[in-house]
Write a protein that holds these residues in place. Structure first.
Motif, PDB file in Angstrom:
ATOM      1  N   LEU A  44       0.830  -1.202   0.000  1.00  0.00           N
ATOM      2  CA  LEU A  44       0.000   0.000   0.000  1.00  0.00           C
ATOM      3  C   LEU A  44       0.868   1.256   0.000  1.00  0.00           C
ATOM      4  N   TRP A  45       1.908   1.269   0.813  1.00  0.00           N
ATOM      5  CA  TRP A  45       2.819   2.420   0.871  1.00  0.00           C
ATOM      6  C   TRP A  45       3.557   2.596  -0.463  1.00  0.00           C
ATOM      7  N   SER A  46       3.946   1.480  -1.098  1.00  0.00           N
ATOM      8  CA  SER A  46       4.702   1.551  -2.356  1.00  0.00           C
ATOM      9  C   SER A  46       3.876   2.080  -3.519  1.00  0.00           C
ATOM     10  N   ILE A  47       2.615   1.692  -3.579  1.00  0.00           N
ATOM     11  CA  ILE A  47       1.798   2.102  -4.730  1.00  0.00           C
ATOM     12  C   ILE A  47       1.009   3.380  -4.479  1.00  0.00           C
ATOM     13  N   TRP A  48       1.008   3.857  -3.240  1.00  0.00           N
ATOM     14  CA  TRP A  48       0.203   5.036  -2.894  1.00  0.00           C
ATOM     15  C   TRP A  48       0.474   6.248  -3.797  1.00  0.00           C
ATOM     16  N   PRO A  49       1.731   6.607  -4.076  1.00  0.00           N
ATOM     17  CA  PRO A  49       1.979   7.800  -4.914  1.00  0.00           C
ATOM     18  C   PRO A  49       1.476   7.635  -6.353  1.00  0.00           C
ATOM     19  N   ASP A  50       1.384   6.397  -6.830  1.00  0.00           N
ATOM     20  CA  ASP A  50       0.954   6.172  -8.216  1.00  0.00           C
ATOM     21  C   ASP A  50      -0.557   6.198  -8.389  1.00  0.00           C
ATOM     22  N   ILE A  51      -1.291   6.135  -7.293  1.00  0.00           N
ATOM     23  CA  ILE A  51      -2.757   6.135  -7.371  1.00  0.00           C
ATOM     24  C   ILE A  51      -3.247   7.543  -7.074  1.00  0.00           C
ATOM     25  N   THR A  52      -3.809   8.170  -8.092  1.00  0.00           N
ATOM     26  CA  THR A  52      -4.259   9.555  -7.938  1.00  0.00           C
ATOM     27  C   THR A  52      -5.759   9.653  -7.684  1.00  0.00           C
ATOM     28  N   ASN A  53      -6.483   8.598  -7.967  1.00  0.00           N
ATOM     29  CA  ASN A  53      -7.936   8.601  -7.779  1.00  0.00           C
ATOM     30  C   ASN A  53      -8.255   8.305  -6.314  1.00  0.00           C
ATOM     31  N   GLY A  54      -8.947   9.229  -5.682  1.00  0.00           N
ATOM     32  CA  GLY A  54      -9.296   9.093  -4.267  1.00  0.00           C
ATOM     33  C   GLY A  54     -10.203   7.911  -3.980  1.00  0.00           C
ATOM     34  N   ALA A  55     -11.121   7.602  -4.912  1.00  0.00           N
ATOM     35  CA  ALA A  55     -12.034   6.470  -4.708  1.00  0.00           C
ATOM     36  C   ALA A  55     -11.255   5.151  -4.692  1.00  0.00           C
ATOM     37  N   ILE A  56     -10.284   5.029  -5.581  1.00  0.00           N
ATOM     38  CA  ILE A  56      -9.489   3.804  -5.632  1.00  0.00           C
ATOM     39  C   ILE A  56      -8.625   3.691  -4.378  1.00  0.00           C
ATOM     40  N   ARG A  57      -8.100   4.798  -3.899  1.00  0.00           N
ATOM     41  CA  ARG A  57      -7.330   4.774  -2.653  1.00  0.00           C
ATOM     42  C   ARG A  57      -8.198   4.297  -1.494  1.00  0.00           C
ATOM     43  N   THR A  58      -9.411   4.804  -1.435  1.00  0.00           N
ATOM     44  CA  THR A  58     -10.338   4.399  -0.370  1.00  0.00           C
ATOM     45  C   THR A  58     -10.647   2.908  -0.450  1.00  0.00           C
ATOM     46  N   ILE A  59     -10.927   2.437  -1.655  1.00  0.00           N
ATOM     47  CA  ILE A  59     -11.225   1.010  -1.852  1.00  0.00           C
ATOM     48  C   ILE A  59     -10.038   0.152  -1.439  1.00  0.00           C
ATOM     49  N   LEU A  60      -8.835   0.551  -1.831  1.00  0.00           N
ATOM     50  CA  LEU A  60      -7.645  -0.207  -1.456  1.00  0.00           C
ATOM     51  C   LEU A  60      -7.457  -0.242   0.058  1.00  0.00           C
ATOM     52  N   CYS A  61      -7.671   0.871   0.713  1.00  0.00           N
ATOM     53  CA  CYS A  61      -7.527   0.913   2.174  1.00  0.00           C
ATOM     54  C   CYS A  61      -8.561   0.019   2.860  1.00  0.00           C
ATOM     55  N   ILE A  62      -9.790   0.090   2.400  1.00  0.00           N
ATOM     56  CA  ILE A  62     -10.845  -0.734   3.002  1.00  0.00           C
ATOM     57  C   ILE A  62     -10.587  -2.218   2.764  1.00  0.00           C
ATOM     58  N   CYS A  63     -10.223  -2.572   1.545  1.00  0.00           N
ATOM     59  CA  CYS A  63      -9.953  -3.983   1.233  1.00  0.00           C
ATOM     60  C   CYS A  63      -8.722  -4.494   1.976  1.00  0.00           C
ATOM     61  N   GLY A  64      -7.681  -3.681   2.040  1.00  0.00           N
ATOM     62  CA  GLY A  64      -6.487  -4.074   2.780  1.00  0.00           C
ATOM     63  C   GLY A  64      -6.782  -4.253   4.264  1.00  0.00           C
ATOM     64  N   ALA A  65      -7.541  -3.333   4.832  1.00  0.00           N
ATOM     65  CA  ALA A  65      -7.912  -3.439   6.243  1.00  0.00           C
ATOM     66  C   ALA A  65      -8.767  -4.688   6.475  1.00  0.00           C
ATOM     67  N   GLY A  66      -9.691  -4.941   5.572  1.00  0.00           N
ATOM     68  CA  GLY A  66     -10.523  -6.142   5.700  1.00  0.00           C
ATOM     69  C   GLY A  66      -9.695  -7.410   5.637  1.00  0.00           C
ATOM     70  N   LEU A  67      -8.768  -7.447   4.696  1.00  0.00           N
ATOM     71  CA  LEU A  67      -7.880  -8.596   4.568  1.00  0.00           C
ATOM     72  C   LEU A  67      -7.081  -8.816   5.845  1.00  0.00           C
ATOM     73  N   LEU A  68      -6.507  -7.758   6.380  1.00  0.00           N
ATOM     74  CA  LEU A  68      -5.689  -7.870   7.583  1.00  0.00           C
ATOM     75  C   LEU A  68      -6.519  -8.271   8.800  1.00  0.00           C
ATOM     76  N   VAL A  69      -7.649  -7.638   8.972  1.00  0.00           N
ATOM     77  CA  VAL A  69      -8.486  -7.925  10.147  1.00  0.00           C
ATOM     78  C   VAL A  69      -9.027  -9.353  10.098  1.00  0.00           C
ATOM     79  N   LEU A  70      -9.564  -9.763   8.959  1.00  0.00           N
ATOM     80  CA  LEU A  70     -10.154 -11.096   8.872  1.00  0.00           C
ATOM     81  C   LEU A  70      -9.108 -12.200   8.976  1.00  0.00           C
ATOM     82  N   ASN A  71      -7.956 -12.033   8.345  1.00  0.00           N
ATOM     83  CA  ASN A  71      -6.914 -13.050   8.441  1.00  0.00           C
ATOM     84  C   ASN A  71      -6.335 -13.118   9.854  1.00  0.00           C
TER      85      ASN A  71
END
Length: 106
Positions: A44-71
């Motif tokens: 997430l930290w590595s690709i953050w500067p390359d993602i300029t769309n705020g909606a995609i950033r939000t989706i990535l954060c939510i999905c990453g958090a879900g992945l981490l919490v559930l696992n």
């Protein structure tokens, strides 16, 4: 063949082997969780500067958090279950490992 695996019926040597095997599994599971958190956050930290769309950033954060919490929750639940049932699980494992070793010697 009936196997009585109550805690009182387990010999001390087997109890020691069970505890050692359980400790290794706990360390491995916790190491997996730590590495998973590190990898997801690093990606997430590595690709953050390359993602300029705020909606995609939000989706990535939510999905990453879900992945981490559930696992993490799944691994912790597994460890709790293994703790309460470790004599049954590991006694069978050790019995089969010992039998495989005996078979190799023959």
């Amino acid at each position: 063949m009936s196997v009585n695996l109550a805690r009182d019926a387990v010999p001390h040597a087997l109890e020691t082997r069970i505890d050692r095997m359980h400790r290794r599994d706990r360390i491995g599971a916790m190491a997996f969780v730590v590495v998973l958190w590190f990898v997801v956050l690093f990606v997430l930290w590595s690709i953050w500067p390359d993602i300029t769309n705020g909606a995609i950033r939000t989706i990535l954060c939510i999905c990453g958090a879900g992945l981490l919490v559930l696992n993490t929750a799944a691994i912790l639940a597994m460890l709790r279950h293994y703790e309460s049932d470790k004599h049954f699980i590991y006694s069978l494992d050790l019995m089969h490992l010992d039998e495989m070793r005996r078979q190799k010697r023959v």
